[in-house]
Each structure stands twice: as C-alpha cells, then as structure tokens.
Scaffold this active site. Structure first.
Site, PDB file in Angstrom:
ATOM      1  N   LYS A  60       0.994  -1.412  -0.048  1.00 46.01           N
ATOM      2  CA  LYS A  60      -0.082  -0.034   0.118  1.00 46.01           C
ATOM      3  C   LYS A  60       1.068   1.284  -0.066  1.00 46.01           C
ATOM      4  O   LYS A  60       1.922   1.321   0.607  1.00 46.01           O
ATOM      5  CB  LYS A  60      -0.783   0.039   1.351  1.00 46.01           C
ATOM      6  CG  LYS A  60      -1.838   0.846   1.054  1.00 46.01           C
ATOM      7  CD  LYS A  60      -3.330   0.233   0.385  1.00 46.01           C
ATOM      8  CE  LYS A  60      -4.647   0.797   0.525  1.00 46.01           C
ATOM      9  NZ  LYS A  60      -5.727  -0.012  -0.319  1.00 46.01           N
ATOM     10  N   THR A  72      -4.309  -5.166   0.908  1.00 47.19           N
ATOM     11  CA  THR A  72      -3.580  -3.887   1.130  1.00 47.19           C
ATOM     12  C   THR A  72      -4.365  -2.977   1.868  1.00 47.19           C
ATOM     13  O   THR A  72      -3.932  -2.088   2.818  1.00 47.19           O
ATOM     14  CB  THR A  72      -3.226  -3.135  -0.211  1.00 47.19           C
ATOM     15  OG1 THR A  72      -4.487  -2.655  -0.851  1.00 47.19           O
ATOM     16  CG2 THR A  72      -2.449  -4.017  -1.116  1.00 47.19           C
ATOM     17  N   ARG A  85      28.982  32.016 -10.892  1.00 50.40           N
ATOM     18  CA  ARG A  85      27.499  31.802 -11.326  1.00 50.40           C
ATOM     19  C   ARG A  85      26.790  31.567 -10.121  1.00 50.40           C
ATOM     20  O   ARG A  85      27.218  31.250  -9.030  1.00 50.40           O
ATOM     21  CB  ARG A  85      27.893  30.582 -12.187  1.00 50.40           C
ATOM     22  CG  ARG A  85      28.196  29.308 -11.564  1.00 50.40           C
ATOM     23  CD  ARG A  85      27.937  28.093 -12.562  1.00 50.40           C
ATOM     24  NE  ARG A  85      28.494  26.853 -11.723  1.00 50.40           N
ATOM     25  CZ  ARG A  85      28.294  25.570 -12.239  1.00 50.40           C
ATOM     26  NH1 ARG A  85      27.806  25.539 -13.371  1.00 50.40           N
ATOM     27  NH2 ARG A  85      28.801  24.619 -11.542  1.00 50.40           N
ATOM     28  N   GLN A 120      30.180  18.678  -8.977  1.00 48.99           N
ATOM     29  CA  GLN A 120      30.730  17.269  -8.670  1.00 48.99           C
ATOM     30  C   GLN A 120      31.673  17.445  -7.391  1.00 48.99           C
ATOM     31  O   GLN A 120      31.522  16.780  -6.426  1.00 48.99           O
ATOM     32  CB  GLN A 120      31.499  16.815  -9.740  1.00 48.99           C
ATOM     33  CG  GLN A 120      30.818  15.990 -10.744  1.00 48.99           C
ATOM     34  CD  GLN A 120      30.352  16.780 -11.970  1.00 48.99           C
ATOM     35  OE1 GLN A 120      30.096  18.296 -11.972  1.00 48.99           O
ATOM     36  NE2 GLN A 120      29.987  16.113 -12.814  1.00 48.99           N
ATOM     37  N   HIS A 163      19.634  25.397 -13.234  1.00 52.16           N
ATOM     38  CA  HIS A 163      20.432  26.543 -13.879  1.00 52.16           C
ATOM     39  C   HIS A 163      19.592  27.917 -13.900  1.00 52.16           C
ATOM     40  O   HIS A 163      18.527  27.947 -14.086  1.00 52.16           O
ATOM     41  CB  HIS A 163      20.373  26.241 -15.642  1.00 52.16           C
ATOM     42  CG  HIS A 163      21.298  24.877 -15.719  1.00 52.16           C
ATOM     43  ND1 HIS A 163      22.493  24.596 -15.392  1.00 52.16           N
ATOM     44  CD2 HIS A 163      20.748  23.813 -16.267  1.00 52.16           C
ATOM     45  CE1 HIS A 163      22.833  23.337 -15.621  1.00 52.16           C
ATOM     46  NE2 HIS A 163      21.804  22.767 -16.132  1.00 52.16           N
TER      47      HIS A 163
END
Lengths: 289, 289, 289, 289
Positions: free
Chosen positions: C14, C63, C182, C225, C253
């Site tokens: 469920k 369920t 940035r 990264q 972005h």
C-alpha cells in the site's frame, strides 16, 4: 470586535467531489457499460452573516452534507449531460434551503474512452483520454432563471504550418524575429453562455468544439489573436443558442533551434517546446445586438 | 579532506531535454507533416574521480554540450524509433569521449494525435493525447553491446465488470469486504527487455501494448496480481524478441458509495475514485530458461 | 497459459497512506501539542506465486488491511522517529504473516513548523514548511537484520557566490561559456545507510543535514561534482554511524540575462531560473574499507 | 466572416516570466548578497480590434518584448517591493504604447530564506521556504490612478485545539457528526486593496500577515466562517491603509480514524489528512462606510 467592518460578499461550499457513474445496459445476452467521471463543486450564497460574526451555524448546511447530496442526486438522476444534472442539484439545494439565496454547481468531466480490442469497442473496458476537461457551470437564485455556461479546458493543439507572426511593433527592447512559418501550439480554454436552459447540451458542445478545431486546423494564421477570433466566430456560427464565447489561448512557444552553429541546417524541423514564459491571449466574442 | 572516504559510484548528465521534431513530406501538390515530442535524458559514467576530489573539469563534457548533442543528432538522424535514435546518440557520445565508460539515453515520448477534421486526418494539425508515455532506455559500455529496454507509463485503464476480490486473509485488522464485482482501475507502467538491438521497435511496441490491453479487457479477474500476470504472459507470447517484462499496476481504488443510508439503492453504479491510499502491485515475468 | 513463463520477482503493498499524529502534553495549567504528518508505504515480498498464476488469494494480506495496520501501530507506538516506528511496523507484519519473506516500510515526513505569535512559540498552531521531505526506509527479512536507510529530498538551496565552472572539454558542439562566478542552485536529495539499528535517528539526521548545509554554504565550488563530494565527506565525518551516502544534485540553472543588448549592464544580478533542461549529478561516497 | 459578431473584451500579455535578482552589498571587507525570485505576468488592454479581425499586428507589442521589458526594468529599478517595481513597469509600458488603454502587472514572490550556519546568517547561501506566495497586482489606465491589490496564497496552517463545529442543519442527507474538538487545517489565500499607492508595502504586508496568523492561532473557533471573519477583522484593524480584504480558506479535512474497531482508543490523536473533497469558504470584509 465591532461595527467598523462589514461582511461584503461570501460564499461557501464543497469542492473536488469526485464521482464515477457506471450505467449497465442489457445488450442481447450480454451487458454493456457506460461510465463517466465528474469532479463537482457546489457553492452557496445566502443569509450567512451570523455564521461569520457570531459563530451561529443554525443556517449552515454542512459541506459534508453537500457532498452526500451530490452522490444522492447522482444516484437517482436520469440526466445525460452535466448541465441537466447540475440543474437538478441546484433545484434540490434551493428547495430545501430557503436561507440560500443562490446556488452554483460547477462540474468538470474527465475524458475516458472505450477500449478497442481487435478493432471492436469493448463492452466494459475504458482508457483515460487526454487532460482535456469538459466543464459546465449552472447557477440559479431562488425564484430566478438558470444561468448556464459550458466550457472546455486544457485542449492542447498544435499547427505545424500556416502560422506567421510579422508586422508587430519594433522598438528598443524588441529582439523577436519575424517569421512566416512557426509552430503554433496552445492549450485552449473556452467557455460559452447559452440563451436557453433546455437544450441538448451534449449535442451543442460537440458541434461547437468541432467548429473551433476545424477553424484552428484550417486557418492561415497571422497571429494568435486572429486565429482565436476566427475560432470564436465559427463557434457562434455553429451553435445559434450560444450568445457569447470567451477563449483563452496561451502561446506555448516552440523555439527553433540554431543548428547552423554546428554546421547543420535546421529547415523548420527541430524545436524546443517551452512551458515558460508563455504568451497569453484572451478575448470574448459575442453576437451583435 | 582525506583518504578515509572514496567515490563508490557516480554518474552525471542532462535531464529534461525537450525536443519537437517536425518532418515535412511532399504529398501530391501539398505537404503533410509528421511530428513527435520527446523528453531526453543523457547519463554518463566514467573516469570522473578527480572532478569530485579535486575540481578537475578536464574530463568533463559539460551537460550543456550534451543538450546541444541531443539536438544535433536529432537534426541529422533518420531514425524512426526512440530506440534507434538513442543508439546513435550513445554511439556518438562514446566515440568522442574515451573517458566515458558507459552512456545511457532515456527517452519519453509524449502522445500527440493527428487532428481529424470533417472525418479526415488533417495534414498539419495535432492534438495532445493522454498522459501515457512511451519510453526507451538504451545503454552501452565502450566496446560493449547495447542493452535496450522499452516501456510505457501512465496508461490509465478501467474495467467495470469481471473483477472480483475474495478469499484473502481475514484477521483482526481486516475491514475490507469481499466482492465479486468491483471497479478495477490502474495506471499501468511496463518495461521490457529485448534480446536483440536491431528490431523494428515501433512494431514490437505496438504488438506488445495491444496484447496487454486485450488481456486486461477480457480477463475474468480474481485479483490485480492475477490480471497482471496474465497481461505479462500475453506480452511475452506476442513478442518473442522480449526476454522479460516488469509490470506495475497500482490499484486506483473506486469505492462504492453507501446510498442505502439515504433510502436509495446503489446497484454498483456510483463510486468515488480515490488517489490515495493506493494499492501497489509489481511483478517481473520472464521466459523459462 | 503455460510453463513457458515464470514469475521472477514480485512485491505488493500500500502506498500513500497519510497520517497526522497529534500528541497532547499537559503543560502547567495548559496543554501543548506536538504533531507530525507522514506518508507511509508498505511493501511485502513472499510466497505469492499462486496468487499470480491461479488467482489464489489465501496468502494475500489485503492492502486495505495494511492501511489499517499503519494506523493501528501509529496509535499504540511510542516511537519518536520514523525509523523506530517503521521497525515496529515491519516486526508486526512479519510476525503475523509467515508467508511474507521480507517487509519494507518507507516513510516521508512532511515539514510542519510551530507558529510563532508575538515572538513566542504557540502551543497548538502550526504552519507548513518547505517541500523538503525527510525519509526513512526500513527493511527486514524473516529472521534477518534490519536494513535502515534514511534520507531527505527536495531540499532546494542556492549559492550566490563562490561557484565557478571552467576548464571543461571544448569541442565542436560546446557553446557554454566558462564562468568564475555563477549562481549555483540545486534540489538536494540524499540517502544514507546506518551501520546499526538502535540509534537516535533524529539526532543523527540533524547532525548530518547541518554538516551538508554548512559545507554547501562555505565551499569554494569549482563544479557541482566537487561540492557534492565535499558535502558527502562532511556528512560521513559528522555521523560515524553512517557507512555510505548517496547525493543527487540536479543543477537548476539560473541563466544570466543579456541586458547589454539594451544598453544596460548586468553585473551578475538579473537571472532567469529554469526548470528544464537540468543538469543531473549523482554520486555515492563511502568509508574506505 | 461578418459583422454578426463583435469583439467584446480582450487582453493579452506574457505570463510566467521568472526572474531572480541578486543584490551584492559591500560588507566590511566582505560581500553580502540579498536575492529574491519573482514570477511576473503582464497584461495589456487596448485598441487591438484589427489584430483580431484582420490580422493587423501594427499595434501589437510582442509578448516577447514584454518579457525583455520585465528584465530591463528589473535591471535598472531600485524598487524594494513588488508593488513599487510593478508601478514602474506599468508606467514604462503605458508611456511607450499609446494604443494600450490599461496595463496590469501581477507578481508572485517565491519564498527564499537565508541559510543559518553555526547559528549565524550566511552571507550568500539561501534555502527555499514553503510554497506560500506573496502576490501583488498593480493596474493603471492611461491617465488613471494606480489600483494596487496585494495578497498571499498557499499559506497552509493548522490548529490542533480550540476548533469546534456544531449546531448546523440536520436533515435527511446529514451524516457528519458534531464535534467540540477537531483539527482545523486550511490553505489560506488573501488579497487586500490599498487606499493609496505610495505606502511602504513590505511593512504593511508584514503587519497584516502577522495579525491574521495571531488571530488564527488564538481564536476559539466555532466554524471556519467565524475564524475567517475574525482574521479579516484583525487584518483591517492592523493596517488602516487597507480598504477591504478577501479571504479564501478551504477546509483541508483531517479525519479522525476509528481505532475502536481494533480495540484501541484514539483520543483525538491519529488522523488521515485528505486533499479531496474539500470545504471552501470565502468572504470579503470591508470597512463600514
């Protein structure tokens, strides 16, 4: 607190009352089902001032009771259109609740299509269609006439030819390039008002929708505004019982991708569809008096 | 920091690269367009440890460049299936990037249908279909073979007859009532693996999907599990090039409304569809070795 | 059908079992409430082959009964963490269902914060926080040990300084410009595995989350990264009971807008945030053996 | 087609123009950033009849140009509130476009909060807050006065005490049980009109919002209607420059779960929160003339 403030307008009700109705027909030795799925909203206006100012609930029809009423009327109704069902529901609510001055029922119908198996329509299996919604809004005051507005939403359509956009204002902040040939994609919403309340609403809806789509497909478009207006005109032509229609056609921009930077042509073939920002075009067209 | 920790697995790429491709055919004196809309994801694995540990980007293909690559390959490709396009994109990325150990391309194709006007298919106007997505995932390691998995998602279907649920465990927390006749609605997801990489993927997909829908519609269902298994079997029967298939079929419960409280019968007609909670049934079926 | 096919894997359960629990404490002459909102998923694996192949439901825990069990255990549990509640739920399900080989409970906790009124925490009013979810997944096989993975999702964060991206591969399809400065925005997802099952999970979660956020804020980022790896390291440093952690950091972005076209400078001030396409960076960092 | 139909109303513009603005302050030897994220909509009315009827675009300001204008004005504006920025944008559009009869700018501001690291506000890192939106709508006709309406949406709040619902109408379809003690959860939307256009809009907004939340938290509620009215009164008390306020408070029902079926008490502790159906309560309160 005080008499410095006053209740100006108020309404209340239940929203998102979802409903699947299955109708089971005998069919030779077999059975065939029809089904629809609706999403119902009930809104009431009336004498609810003391509920707000004093917590007096004696004139309040609980919204939970409205939900039960939606199901109760659905169970006994023979209506085959949202509009006719909504009229029954409005009448029932007004007749039992004199403190209510007016009742409004709004319904959205979700698209389900019968499954085709081995080329034949299946008697009892269905598939969800697109996100297009058919809508109806029925309102009536105690002792008043029905006001009936039908509509549709989220009808996403695209033309890959015959759409230009040129000749607009050029000024210091203009960077858009003119084009004789762009993609034209929109998510059409429409709502239209009927001049009568005893029509075959499903038949009218079908004619009106087909007229708009035919015009969209065939139009040599110079702008979204022009195509919108032509679609509204064709709707009013197709269904004389409609007095006016409002169309909203956001411009779901598909931008041509610059592949020449990579030494490759892009002859109006590869586009990036964007969700935002989005143009927004809306107009109401009515019959001349 | 330190050698106390190490990079165990990593991948990176670009997601949600959306793409509309229009193909314009001459057609007698006129033109006819085909179009599709894809949503592409590119993921790379490889020698990226110093990017993580030292901020050395010298082996990093910018994800923006991946986006450009998606469009560049789309512009020059003649592929007519997602799978074949994805193979080209994987090959291109691997050949130009020796630091990449494997590349994966996943594509979702959005449903668009040609508009019908006055009973005829229109040459250049289209309408969005349902939220059903066709998917393909193609992966390959440098010097490896293609692994191709196709699928579909959000195929919402309903049976209004021939669905029972009885004989399950009754215990102290059981309140569900057994039923011989319920609504059975689900949002089907499926993914299947091919044993080869040079198939007519569109034809295989069409056969497999039709087989599953036929079984869903015709099955005398004793449970979601049983219907799911029968659908998987029919898919494997229909497409011998598929080695195994995984189906996910959430049970989108439609609850019968108690109208007897209000003195009204409800002969399996009025239901409330619910989004949550939802049953969840998933199984993989494969060919016996 | 046949023995040509076999059930390879299956699970069911469920999902989207939603739950608000209010705990009411005496507090001097007054009462104070605590509350949380959880979204629970239960999945079982086990001996369900005949359910699939024969429609035999005799080993099926409905369920709907799982849903009741979620509420029943919530009512009697004294657990103060998702992980401890999930352990109770897994134990209860396994002990009563010998046909089940393993049970998994996944919980998402929605953010609610106590309202502040006139500078003081209010005893019984709350406000929804952000869309950040705290998650926990607890799994156990019959006679096995608990496997406990905690996590968080949708933690949307942004750095407006100290983020560069330079030195990446330049090739024929590269159009991205290098930048020393940035915006760096992401929607962080994390999941981490514990080496024990009897921890103070709430305290560990708080420490781990704070460590990651501190690193994100302070990092001089050369790439997503690199920042991701540093955040993973700081999480493992902060919580020795965590054996490994996976982070997913889509690059949401924010594009600098070219205002020079209009004779106006844009000194890294005006950006358009975009939802798609999106970079996708994912890595797992673990302790060195 | 014809003069049988006429353009009744029309407007067009650009929606979902998203904008992040970062302001970088010197701060001793260091820098500190402020930032906000807005979603802007521009709508124009005016002399656009021939655009609709003839495809004449000579009076059409392209919606792409509106987008550029949003960014251009954002770049040069010193405004510190949405309302003041919107006034500048309206003025700019009206002054350059005599064919426009009135311009409306609507802005939604997304919640971002400065990150706290080691107990201190971080100079340049931020975290998304809840889905609450602050809104502003500024409209002006050529040679007219500004009409300024501010608001908020999606402010989800819950009271776990002091909420009753009794004394409502009992009729044949009523099944709801009266309660002296329920959860009261809502997603507040509010909009209010100012009597002047040169206010400190941020300060007024802060006072008004705090007044509503204080009343919500402290109210001994006999119904949603009564609490809504009290919140509106406190808003008008707190901010004399507001002439009227409209509140919408859907009742996001949390249903008490029946655990007595399982031999367990549920002393108002375990609830299932539901998204649908939902009560809907809306009222406008204004100053008495």
């Amino acid at each position: 607190m005080s008499s410095k403030f006053q209740l100006a307008e108020n309404r209340y009700g239940k929203t998102r009352v979802r409903l699947v109705k299955v109708t089971r027909h005998a069919h030779g030795p077999n059975q065939i089902s029809d089904m629809f799925e609706w999403n119902v909203r009930v809104l009431l206006r009336g004498d609810f001032e003391t509920a707000h100012t004093e917590g007096d609930n004696s004139k309040i029809l609980a919204t939970d009771t409205m939900k039960n009423t939606v199901y109760y009327i659905a169970g006994r109704s023979k209506a085959t259109s949202m509009e006719d069902y909504a009229k029954e529901l409005v009448d029932f609510l007004l007749s039992r609740n004199p403190q209510v001055s007016s009742a409004e029922v709004h319904i959205e119908s979700v698209l389900w299509k019968r499954l085709t198996v081995d080329g034949k329509p299946h008697p009892d299996s269905f598939m969800r269609g697109s996100n297009e919604l058919q809508t109806a809004t029925v309102e009536r005051a105690q002792d008043g006439e029905f006001s009936i507005t039908s509509g549709l939403e989220n009808l996403v359509i695209m033309k890959t030819a015959n759409s230009a956009f040129e000749g607009y204002i050029k000024e210091s902040l203009t960077t858009l390039k003119e084009t004789k040939d762009r993609l034209f994609a929109t998510s059409l919403s429409a709502s239209w008002s009927y001049i009568a309340d005893d029509l075959n609403f499903e038949a009218e809806r079908t004619k009106l929708r087909a007229a708009m789509l035919k015009t969209f497909a065939g139009h040599i478009s110079l702008s979204v505004q022009q195509t919108l207006y032509a679609m509204a005109e064709s709707a009013l032509e197709a269904v004389p019982s409609v007095s006016e229609i409002e169309l909203t056609m956001p411009n779901k921009h598909c931008l041509l991708i610059d592949l020449e930077r990579f030494g490759q042509e892009n002859p109006n073939e590869i586009f990036v569809p964007t969700d935002e920002p989005s143009g927004f075009i809306q107009a109401t067209v009515k019959r001349t008096a």
